[in-house]
Enzyme design. Structure first.
Site, PDB file in Angstrom:
ATOM      1  N   ALA A  39       0.802  -1.231   0.000  1.00 14.30           N
ATOM      2  CA  ALA A  39       0.000   0.000   0.000  1.00 14.30           C
ATOM      3  C   ALA A  39       0.834   1.281   0.000  1.00 14.30           C
ATOM      4  O   ALA A  39       0.268   2.365  -0.017  1.00 14.30           O
ATOM      5  CB  ALA A  39      -0.928   0.008   1.216  1.00 14.30           C
ATOM      6  N   SER A  40       2.133   1.173  -0.010  1.00 17.08           N
ATOM      7  CA  SER A  40       2.959   2.380   0.117  1.00 17.08           C
ATOM      8  C   SER A  40       3.245   3.065  -1.210  1.00 17.08           C
ATOM      9  O   SER A  40       3.758   4.193  -1.228  1.00 17.08           O
ATOM     10  CB  SER A  40       4.285   2.037   0.803  1.00 17.08           C
ATOM     11  OG  SER A  40       5.025   1.104   0.027  1.00 17.08           O
ATOM     12  N   SER A  41       2.927   2.419  -2.340  1.00 15.31           N
ATOM     13  CA  SER A  41       3.170   3.050  -3.634  1.00 15.31           C
ATOM     14  C   SER A  41       2.322   2.394  -4.711  1.00 15.31           C
ATOM     15  O   SER A  41       1.702   1.346  -4.479  1.00 15.31           O
ATOM     16  CB  SER A  41       4.659   2.953  -4.024  1.00 15.31           C
ATOM     17  OG  SER A  41       5.019   1.612  -4.317  1.00 15.31           O
ATOM     18  N   GLY A  42       2.292   3.017  -5.883  1.00 14.51           N
ATOM     19  CA  GLY A  42       1.656   2.421  -7.046  1.00 14.51           C
ATOM     20  C   GLY A  42       0.200   2.046  -6.870  1.00 14.51           C
ATOM     21  O   GLY A  42      -0.601   2.812  -6.313  1.00 14.51           O
ATOM     22  N   ILE A  43      -0.154   0.870  -7.346  1.00 14.51           N
ATOM     23  CA  ILE A  43      -1.539   0.394  -7.307  1.00 14.51           C
ATOM     24  C   ILE A  43      -2.066   0.347  -5.875  1.00 14.51           C
ATOM     25  O   ILE A  43      -3.198   0.748  -5.603  1.00 14.51           O
ATOM     26  CB  ILE A  43      -1.637  -0.998  -7.959  1.00 14.51           C
ATOM     27  CG1 ILE A  43      -1.375  -0.897  -9.466  1.00 14.51           C
ATOM     28  CG2 ILE A  43      -3.009  -1.621  -7.707  1.00 14.51           C
ATOM     29  CD1 ILE A  43      -1.200  -2.236 -10.151  1.00 14.51           C
ATOM     30  N   GLY A  44      -1.261  -0.151  -4.943  1.00 10.25           N
ATOM     31  CA  GLY A  44      -1.705  -0.252  -3.558  1.00 10.25           C
ATOM     32  C   GLY A  44      -2.012   1.096  -2.945  1.00 10.25           C
ATOM     33  O   GLY A  44      -3.004   1.252  -2.227  1.00 10.25           O
ATOM     34  N   TYR A 181       9.542 -12.976 -13.002  1.00 12.47           N
ATOM     35  CA  TYR A 181       8.280 -12.315 -12.668  1.00 12.47           C
ATOM     36  C   TYR A 181       7.108 -13.046 -13.307  1.00 12.47           C
ATOM     37  O   TYR A 181       6.098 -13.337 -12.650  1.00 12.47           O
ATOM     38  CB  TYR A 181       8.328 -10.864 -13.143  1.00 12.47           C
ATOM     39  CG  TYR A 181       7.058 -10.080 -12.894  1.00 12.47           C
ATOM     40  CD1 TYR A 181       6.805  -9.522 -11.640  1.00 12.47           C
ATOM     41  CD2 TYR A 181       6.121  -9.891 -13.902  1.00 12.47           C
ATOM     42  CE1 TYR A 181       5.641  -8.798 -11.407  1.00 12.47           C
ATOM     43  CE2 TYR A 181       4.966  -9.164 -13.687  1.00 12.47           C
ATOM     44  CZ  TYR A 181       4.726  -8.622 -12.438  1.00 12.47           C
ATOM     45  OH  TYR A 181       3.571  -7.907 -12.204  1.00 12.47           O
TER      46      TYR A 181
END
Length: 356
Positions: A39-44, A181
């Site tokens: 949750a600290s960056s991007g989609i989250g 990935y």
């Protein structure tokens, strides 16, 4: 079982008759507690903000403690109920701590989003086995731990909840340069499909959704562990905003959905790959080498987010390409009957034009 007064009549009947087959009824977001990893960056980060704006109580989890504190302060200043948990999803004890914190603070959680992920860019034979294993810890074992925790929580309470796993276009179709990935996401897709069938067979109160993002404009590439000379980046392609993914995640939190594809790109390549695998092999070989990096030097591998937290509070990356403002395909799949009617209407219109 639970005596939760918020249960619908249908849910109470399901509790009294565990064998009966009824469609799962999920709570509205304003009545939910939602757990979001990464949750600290991007989609989250975008999903946490959007969920809070819609009235959900947010449990934000990531490795970047400073970013989590900033996010929590930001949301609380706006009047939203939010807590943070510093956690490495590759450690089962950290996943359990997220669930325990959610339960001790809010009494429960209603949606669990397995979103945390990291990538490695490099030729398959160059990437070390240690780096491969570390990536699987985050991208595969993290969602497995999260799945098991969420399923146990929902089944023990007897109240329907949502489990949402964020997969990838490359979990449906392999690619060059990001072989580890893709392999981890293939594993996640297989795990998600398998656990979904088992839970359906058991009539468990769990909605399982797999999100299939195409190329998304986030710091994902900047956080990647790179063996390349040039910086990993989405380039020369269609790139969707993280809001499109967040919108799909939060729709699935309220409405049971099997799959949600972010962008026609993701759906088209998946379908064409199944129908014409050798053709798509050649296409990927042709375009994916030059469209996965920018024309600037790659950051040192020690600055990646593979083994430690990357920088936080950024929802966009430094990608270059056709940056879309939304995904009309994703919006259409939220209302399949309406979208099918539109397609049928267009087909009928086209046939009528041809007759003239």
């Amino acid at each position: 079982m639970t005596n939760d007064d918020s249960l619908t009549n249908t849910e109470k009947l399901e509790q009294q008759n565990p064998g009966m087959k009824t469609k799962l009824r999920l709570k509205q977001l304003k009545d939910q507690v939602i757990v979001i990893t990464g949750a600290s960056s991007g989609i989250g980060l975008v999903t946490a903000r959007m969920a809070a704006e819609k009235g959900a109580k947010v449990v934000a989890a990531a490795r970047n403690e400073e970013a989590l504190k900033d996010l929590t302060e930001e949301l609380k200043e706006k009047g939203h109920d939010t807590i943070w948990v510093k956690a490495d999803v590759g450690k089962e004890e950290d996943i359990n701590r997220i669930a325990e914190t959610a339960s001790s603070t809010f009494g429960r959680f209603d949606t669990w989003v397995n979103n945390a992920a990291v990538s490695t860019f490099g030729h398959a034979m160059d990437v070390t086995v240690d780096d491969m294993k570390r990536m699987f810890d985050t991208n595969f074992w993290g969602p497995v731990y999260g799945t098991r925790t969420a399923v146990k929580h929902y089944t023990s309470r007897g109240v329907p909840g949502a489990l949402i796993n964020v997969g990838s276009l490359f979990g449906d179709r392999g690619t060059v340069i990001q072989s580890t990935y893709a392999s981890a996401k293939f594993a996640l897709h297989g795990w998600t499909e398998s656990i979904r069938m088992e839970l359906e067979k058991e009539h468990a109160p769990v909605s399982v959704t797999l999100i299939h993002p195409g190329r998304i404009d986030t710091p994902y590439n900047e956080h990647a562990h790179s063996y390349l000379d040039k910086q990993p980046a989405h380039s020369r392609s269609m790139i969707y905003p993280p809001e499109a993914v967040a919108e799909a995640i939060l729709f699935a939190a309220e409405h049971p959905k099997r799959d949600m594809y972010i962008g026609s790109q993701a759906k088209a390549i998946t379908m064409l790959g199944a129908l014409f695998p050798r053709l798509i092999d050649k296409l990927m070989e042709k375009i994916m080498y030059h469209s996965q990096h920018a024309e600037r030097p790659s950051k040192p591998r020690e600055e990646s987010a593979l083994y430690h937290a990357g920088y936080g509070m950024h929802d966009r990356g430094t990608n270059k390409g056709w940056l879309r403002s939304r995904s009309y395909y994703t919006k259409a799949t939220k209302r399949p009957i309406v979208s099918a009617a539109i397609v049928a209407g267009l087909v009928a219109w086209g046939m009528a034009k041809r007759r003239k």
